[in-house]
Design a protein around this motif. Structure first.
Motif, mmCIF file in Angstrom:
data_model
loop_
_atom_site.group_PDB
_atom_site.id
_atom_site.type_symbol
_atom_site.label_atom_id
_atom_site.label_comp_id
_atom_site.label_asym_id
_atom_site.label_seq_id
_atom_site.Cartn_x
_atom_site.Cartn_y
_atom_site.Cartn_z
ATOM 1 N N ARG A 79 0.831 -1.197 0.000
ATOM 2 C CA ARG A 79 0.000 0.000 0.000
ATOM 3 C C ARG A 79 0.870 1.253 0.000
ATOM 4 O O ARG A 79 2.044 1.213 0.322
ATOM 5 N N SER A 80 0.275 2.340 -0.399
ATOM 6 C CA SER A 80 1.024 3.599 -0.456
ATOM 7 C C SER A 80 1.448 4.063 0.925
ATOM 8 O O SER A 80 2.460 4.756 1.076
ATOM 9 N N ASP A 81 0.712 3.664 1.951
ATOM 10 C CA ASP A 81 1.086 4.067 3.309
ATOM 11 C C ASP A 81 2.313 3.319 3.810
ATOM 12 O O ASP A 81 3.019 3.794 4.695
ATOM 13 N N ASP A 82 2.575 2.120 3.250
ATOM 14 C CA ASP A 82 3.706 1.310 3.703
ATOM 15 C C ASP A 82 5.018 1.716 3.056
ATOM 16 O O ASP A 82 6.086 1.300 3.513
ATOM 17 N N TYR A 89 14.313 4.702 4.952
ATOM 18 C CA TYR A 89 14.977 3.424 4.693
ATOM 19 C C TYR A 89 16.425 3.448 5.190
ATOM 20 O O TYR A 89 16.941 2.466 5.723
ATOM 21 N N PHE A 90 17.082 4.590 4.989
ATOM 22 C CA PHE A 90 18.476 4.709 5.452
ATOM 23 C C PHE A 90 18.562 4.615 6.972
ATOM 24 O O PHE A 90 19.421 3.896 7.511
ATOM 25 N N LYS A 91 17.695 5.309 7.680
ATOM 26 C CA LYS A 91 17.718 5.279 9.139
ATOM 27 C C LYS A 91 17.254 3.941 9.703
ATOM 28 O O LYS A 91 17.555 3.621 10.860
ATOM 29 N N GLN A 92 16.539 3.166 8.904
ATOM 30 C CA GLN A 92 16.137 1.850 9.364
ATOM 31 C C GLN A 92 17.345 0.921 9.501
ATOM 32 O O GLN A 92 17.373 0.058 10.384
ATOM 33 N N LEU A 195 29.914 -3.173 12.544
ATOM 34 C CA LEU A 195 29.009 -2.778 11.463
ATOM 35 C C LEU A 195 28.392 -3.997 10.787
ATOM 36 O O LEU A 195 27.188 -3.998 10.472
ATOM 37 N N VAL A 196 29.173 -5.035 10.572
ATOM 38 C CA VAL A 196 28.645 -6.249 9.935
ATOM 39 C C VAL A 196 27.595 -6.909 10.817
ATOM 40 O O VAL A 196 26.536 -7.348 10.341
ATOM 41 N N THR A 197 27.842 -6.963 12.110
ATOM 42 C CA THR A 197 26.876 -7.565 13.030
ATOM 43 C C THR A 197 25.574 -6.785 13.075
ATOM 44 O O THR A 197 24.474 -7.365 13.077
ATOM 45 N N HIS A 198 25.685 -5.459 13.070
ATOM 46 C CA HIS A 198 24.484 -4.622 13.110
ATOM 47 C C HIS A 198 23.666 -4.759 11.823
ATOM 48 O O HIS A 198 22.438 -4.941 11.879
ATOM 49 N N LEU A 199 24.320 -4.693 10.675
ATOM 50 C CA LEU A 199 23.595 -4.789 9.408
ATOM 51 C C LEU A 199 23.002 -6.184 9.213
ATOM 52 O O LEU A 199 21.912 -6.323 8.643
ATOM 53 N N THR A 200 23.684 -7.215 9.688
ATOM 54 C CA THR A 200 23.142 -8.566 9.575
ATOM 55 C C THR A 200 21.860 -8.724 10.377
ATOM 56 O O THR A 200 20.882 -9.336 9.924
ATOM 57 N N SER A 201 21.846 -8.157 11.569
ATOM 58 C CA SER A 201 20.630 -8.225 12.390
ATOM 59 C C SER A 201 19.479 -7.448 11.764
ATOM 60 O O SER A 201 18.319 -7.873 11.837
ATOM 61 N N LYS A 202 19.801 -6.318 11.117
ATOM 62 C CA LYS A 202 18.752 -5.535 10.457
ATOM 63 C C LYS A 202 18.212 -6.246 9.216
ATOM 64 O O LYS A 202 17.014 -6.222 8.933
ATOM 65 N N LEU A 203 19.103 -6.880 8.468
ATOM 66 C CA LEU A 203 18.668 -7.556 7.249
ATOM 67 C C LEU A 203 17.856 -8.811 7.549
ATOM 68 O O LEU A 203 16.905 -9.128 6.826
ATOM 69 N N THR A 204 18.222 -9.534 8.588
ATOM 70 C CA THR A 204 17.463 -10.730 8.942
ATOM 71 C C THR A 204 16.093 -10.406 9.522
ATOM 72 O O THR A 204 15.209 -11.272 9.534
ATOM 73 N N SER A 205 15.907 -9.198 10.015
ATOM 74 C CA SER A 205 14.604 -8.803 10.569
ATOM 75 C C SER A 205 13.589 -8.436 9.500
ATOM 76 O O SER A 205 12.403 -8.277 9.809
ATOM 77 N N ILE A 206 14.015 -8.299 8.254
ATOM 78 C CA ILE A 206 13.088 -7.952 7.170
ATOM 79 C C ILE A 206 12.247 -9.172 6.840
ATOM 80 O O ILE A 206 12.785 -10.257 6.577
ATOM 81 N N PRO A 207 10.924 -9.076 6.839
ATOM 82 C CA PRO A 207 10.089 -10.246 6.509
ATOM 83 C C PRO A 207 10.228 -10.617 5.038
ATOM 84 O O PRO A 207 10.233 -9.755 4.158
ATOM 85 N N MET A 208 10.347 -11.906 4.782
ATOM 86 C CA MET A 208 10.483 -12.408 3.419
ATOM 87 C C MET A 208 9.154 -12.969 2.938
ATOM 88 O O MET A 208 8.451 -13.661 3.668
ATOM 89 N N GLY A 209 8.828 -12.671 1.689
ATOM 90 C CA GLY A 209 7.612 -13.183 1.098
ATOM 91 C C GLY A 209 7.797 -14.587 0.543
ATOM 92 O O GLY A 209 8.874 -15.189 0.604
ATOM 93 N N GLU A 210 6.713 -15.114 -0.004
ATOM 94 C CA GLU A 210 6.780 -16.459 -0.573
ATOM 95 C C GLU A 210 7.585 -16.497 -1.854
ATOM 96 O O GLU A 210 8.273 -17.481 -2.144
ATOM 97 N N LYS A 211 7.535 -15.433 -2.638
ATOM 98 C CA LYS A 211 8.221 -15.371 -3.928
ATOM 99 C C LYS A 211 9.380 -14.388 -3.813
ATOM 100 O O LYS A 211 9.186 -13.246 -3.410
#
Length: 228
Positions: A79-82, A89-92, A195-211
């Motif tokens: 959605r446009s709100d998301d 995105y950078f601060k996330q 930095l690698v540990t921090h970015l890895t934790s942030k990337l793994t927290s992103i929900p992955m879709g089915e495709k």
């Protein structure tokens, strides 16, 4: 001397000899004509045979004859709100906690190099530095000094931070304390491990879709490298 007489043919060469009718060449021509007639009759017979038995092409049947080249879209558009802004995105990924670690280690490294010239890096300056690094990647300038040069000055960069301050931050930028490294630690990424540990934790927290779409950089590396 005239060039036409020098390069021209002789007069006796211009005469054309007449071939007699009873020569051997005439007999060869007759034999050739007979051979051509025989070949024509044979080709006609072959054409008739080919017409009687036509040769059909051989097509390869696929393993799955009912393969659909355009699968039906089953996902859901966001959605446009998301949708967030680039700064959000950078601060996330570069949150306040990792920025504080970079600021503390950079100021510490500047004092370790020269106690009389502290860096005194702030959060605003670090955000400006990181934003300029991302913005510089859009240009094809071979040297960072050219962004402040009068001939090819980029106002978005030159008006944000001066060149001397940019060079000072780039020189003292650090992510870990060099003095705390133990001799038994063989981590090849100890310089950027926080930095690698921090970015890895942030990337793994992103929900992955089915495709998912797999890029060439996501394919497992099969070469020989110490970091692997």
């Amino acid at each position: 001397m005239d060039t036409r007489t020098f390069y021209g043919r002789k007069e006796h060469d211009r005469a054309v000899r007449v071939i007699p009718s009873d020569s051997e060449d005439s007999e060869l021509e007759e034999s050739d004509s007979e051979d051509s007639e025989d070949s024509e009759t044979e080709s006609e017979d072959e054409d008739v045979a080919e017409v009687d038995v036509p040769c059909l092409p051989r097509w390869r049947t696929p393993h799955n004859a009912y393969f659909n080249a355009y699968p039906e879209w089953q996902g859901l558009l966001s959605r446009s709100d998301d949708i967030m802004s680039p700064l959000q995105y950078f601060k996330q990924f570069f949150s306040e906690d990792i920025l504080e670690v970079i600021i503390g280690q950079s100021n510490l490294y500047a004092i370790q190099c020269n106690a009389n010239k502290p860096l005194n890096l702030t959060t605003k300056e670090l955000e400006q530095f990181l934003g300029i690094v991302v913005y510089m990647s859009l240009f094809g300038l071979p040297c960072t000094h050219m962004f402040w040069n009068k001939a090819c000055r980029v106002s978005q960069v030159a008006d944000t931070i001066i060149l001397n301050r940019w060079e000072a931050i780039k020189k003292s930028l650090h992510f870990s304390n060099n003095e705390e490294r133990q001799e038994e630690n063989d981590d090849p990424l100890h310089k950027i491990r926080p930095l690698v540990t921090h970015l890895t934790s942030k990337l793994t927290s992103i929900p992955m879709g089915e495709k998912l779409a797999i890029d060439e950089q996501m394919v497992p590396f099969k070469g020989r490298n110490r970091l692997k």
